[in-house]
Write an enzyme that holds these catalytic residues in place. Sequence first.
Site, PDB file in Angstrom:
ATOM      1  N   GLN A 249    -123.267-119.139  51.103  1.00  0.00           N
ATOM      2  CA  GLN A 249    -121.963-118.667  50.655  1.00  0.00           C
ATOM      3  C   GLN A 249    -121.977-117.189  50.278  1.00  0.00           C
ATOM      4  O   GLN A 249    -120.971-116.488  50.423  1.00  0.00           O
ATOM      5  CB  GLN A 249    -121.481-119.518  49.478  1.00  0.00           C
ATOM      6  CG  GLN A 249    -121.164-120.954  49.873  1.00  0.00           C
ATOM      7  CD  GLN A 249    -120.125-121.017  50.987  1.00  0.00           C
ATOM      8  OE1 GLN A 249    -118.998-120.552  50.835  1.00  0.00           O
ATOM      9  NE2 GLN A 249    -120.508-121.585  52.129  1.00  0.00           N
ATOM     10  N   HIS A 252    -120.863-114.431  52.868  1.00  0.00           N
ATOM     11  CA  HIS A 252    -119.467-114.140  53.176  1.00  0.00           C
ATOM     12  C   HIS A 252    -119.157-112.660  53.012  1.00  0.00           C
ATOM     13  O   HIS A 252    -118.413-112.087  53.812  1.00  0.00           O
ATOM     14  CB  HIS A 252    -118.536-114.949  52.264  1.00  0.00           C
ATOM     15  CG  HIS A 252    -118.190-116.296  52.798  1.00  0.00           C
ATOM     16  ND1 HIS A 252    -117.304-116.480  53.836  1.00  0.00           N
ATOM     17  CD2 HIS A 252    -118.601-117.533  52.440  1.00  0.00           C
ATOM     18  CE1 HIS A 252    -117.187-117.774  54.090  1.00  0.00           C
ATOM     19  NE2 HIS A 252    -117.963-118.440  53.266  1.00  0.00           N
ATOM     20  N   GLU A 319    -113.853-121.839  43.597  1.00  0.00           N
ATOM     21  CA  GLU A 319    -113.223-122.199  44.864  1.00  0.00           C
ATOM     22  C   GLU A 319    -113.941-123.400  45.480  1.00  0.00           C
ATOM     23  O   GLU A 319    -113.328-124.390  45.838  1.00  0.00           O
ATOM     24  CB  GLU A 319    -113.276-121.007  45.816  1.00  0.00           C
ATOM     25  CG  GLU A 319    -112.732-121.301  47.199  1.00  0.00           C
ATOM     26  CD  GLU A 319    -112.952-120.151  48.173  1.00  0.00           C
ATOM     27  OE1 GLU A 319    -112.372-120.208  49.271  1.00  0.00           O
ATOM     28  OE2 GLU A 319    -113.706-119.214  47.851  1.00  0.00           O
ATOM     29  N   HIS A 320    -115.250-123.273  45.612  1.00  0.00           N
ATOM     30  CA  HIS A 320    -116.084-124.363  46.132  1.00  0.00           C
ATOM     31  C   HIS A 320    -116.981-124.855  45.003  1.00  0.00           C
ATOM     32  O   HIS A 320    -117.637-124.052  44.339  1.00  0.00           O
ATOM     33  CB  HIS A 320    -116.989-123.880  47.268  1.00  0.00           C
ATOM     34  CG  HIS A 320    -116.275-123.155  48.359  1.00  0.00           C
ATOM     35  ND1 HIS A 320    -116.315-121.770  48.486  1.00  0.00           N
ATOM     36  CD2 HIS A 320    -115.518-123.598  49.377  1.00  0.00           C
ATOM     37  CE1 HIS A 320    -115.609-121.412  49.537  1.00  0.00           C
ATOM     38  NE2 HIS A 320    -115.105-122.501  50.095  1.00  0.00           N
ATOM     39  N   ASP A 353    -116.123-125.809  55.308  1.00  0.00           N
ATOM     40  CA  ASP A 353    -115.682-124.535  55.885  1.00  0.00           C
ATOM     41  C   ASP A 353    -115.355-124.669  57.364  1.00  0.00           C
ATOM     42  O   ASP A 353    -114.534-123.913  57.895  1.00  0.00           O
ATOM     43  CB  ASP A 353    -116.781-123.470  55.725  1.00  0.00           C
ATOM     44  CG  ASP A 353    -116.760-122.795  54.364  1.00  0.00           C
ATOM     45  OD1 ASP A 353    -115.795-123.020  53.615  1.00  0.00           O
ATOM     46  OD2 ASP A 353    -117.708-122.053  54.057  1.00  0.00           O
ATOM     47  N   HIS A 412     -69.106-123.879  33.280  1.00  0.00           N
ATOM     48  CA  HIS A 412     -69.791-125.095  33.714  1.00  0.00           C
ATOM     49  C   HIS A 412     -69.021-126.331  33.254  1.00  0.00           C
ATOM     50  O   HIS A 412     -68.842-127.299  34.009  1.00  0.00           O
ATOM     51  CB  HIS A 412     -71.211-125.142  33.135  1.00  0.00           C
ATOM     52  CG  HIS A 412     -72.200-124.305  33.873  1.00  0.00           C
ATOM     53  ND1 HIS A 412     -72.097-122.938  33.960  1.00  0.00           N
ATOM     54  CD2 HIS A 412     -73.325-124.650  34.555  1.00  0.00           C
ATOM     55  CE1 HIS A 412     -73.112-122.476  34.668  1.00  0.00           C
ATOM     56  NE2 HIS A 412     -73.872-123.493  35.049  1.00  0.00           N
TER      57      HIS A 412
END
Length: 435
Positions: A249, A252, A319-320, A353, A412
């Site tokens: 990871q 990335h 995230e993960h 992924d 109203h």
Amino acid sequence: MPREYLKKATLTAQSHASEVHDTVKTILADIEAGGDAKALEYAVKFDKFEGNVLMTQDEIDAAIALVPEKLKADIRFAHDNVRRFAETQKATVSDVQMEIVPGFVAGQKAIPVDAAGCYVPGGRYSHIASAIMTVTTAKVAGCRHITACSPPRPGEGVAPAIVYAAHICGADSILAMGGVQGVAAMTYGLFGLPRANILVGPGNQFVAEAKRILYGKVGIDMIAGPTDSLILADSSADAHVVATDLVSQAEHGYNSPVWLVTDDRDLAQKVMELVPVLIDDLPELNRENASAAWRDYAEVIVCSDREEMAACSDEYAPEHLTVQAEDLDWWLDRLTCYGSLFLGEETTVSYGDKATGTNHVLPTSGAASYTGGLSVHKYMKIVTWQRATREGSKSIAEATARISRLEGMEGHARAADVRLAKYFPDEQFDLTADG
């Protein structure tokens, strides 16, 4: 014992954010004012590409012909998994209605947005899977027009495998344009495209900032930062597998945080020894990214027990989130803040992924504390409707008139009064705000 940081990050996802904001804001303003011509000018400057930006069918066919059959089969496999999972998600939202009071019915409809813009990264890496994840879910949702947008390579155009993936997943148009200019082109409806109602897909910090600035003019999947991953591991975990997953990871990008949270100091130290060795064995670009990410953003945290580990993870809201620990059901029940969860050594973020079917466009930078990732639902508007008989509207009108007057909203109230007077001319109603 308190949490102990064996390794502490020196930078965060917010580092240098202001510089990116100013640059992106200028580009968006230029393109909004200058239209197609200004977008093309930026494409030449940043993409270094002067070819056709809106791919023709002949160009798409030519690109597809370059994709090896084995890769096509893998793409079709992943597409099928994502499609079937998206269809299952869509089935969880249905049109419903209920009778609020006798004669007054209210309901819900799920309506797909008309046009979706799917950004597919293609700079450092060709994100074939991002084309599958974003275009497939838009197609299953029922969007009328889907544009896939990806950075072209100088002199070549969009990577053929991305073209193939976007095409088979249902893209109606493929735009060979990257970065802020690509996002702007979809938002403003340049090059004859329909204006996007929603922008989805991952991208670098410039793409993410463009989506942030444009939000409101167009819907977005989420405000995203660099991808991040956290692993929860106990003494039963394999240090080599943990280290490999962290490195997978970190590659990335230079600013992609990875975190290890454990209650086993020996495991933590072993992983810290292994990671640099595994990084050194990567190809050059991957090695440079992973090395910088590990040096500047990674953290290794030792906790007292699994409850403290879970609490730490929920605070980070990764995230993960990977769990390589005993009693996986306990972790599944306990953990509450993550984009996508990977339980046990037998699965890994890389699976999600690329090919398992769950979407890889996920909340980053702690956003998993309040939102989930991209799904078929993101392309759908959940809207409500109502209708009534005259008798059915009576009690609703009375309550509306009195509540409105209590609030001081006489207009109203009168919208309710006029109906009561028309439908029930022989009846008297107490429509005052007094007790």
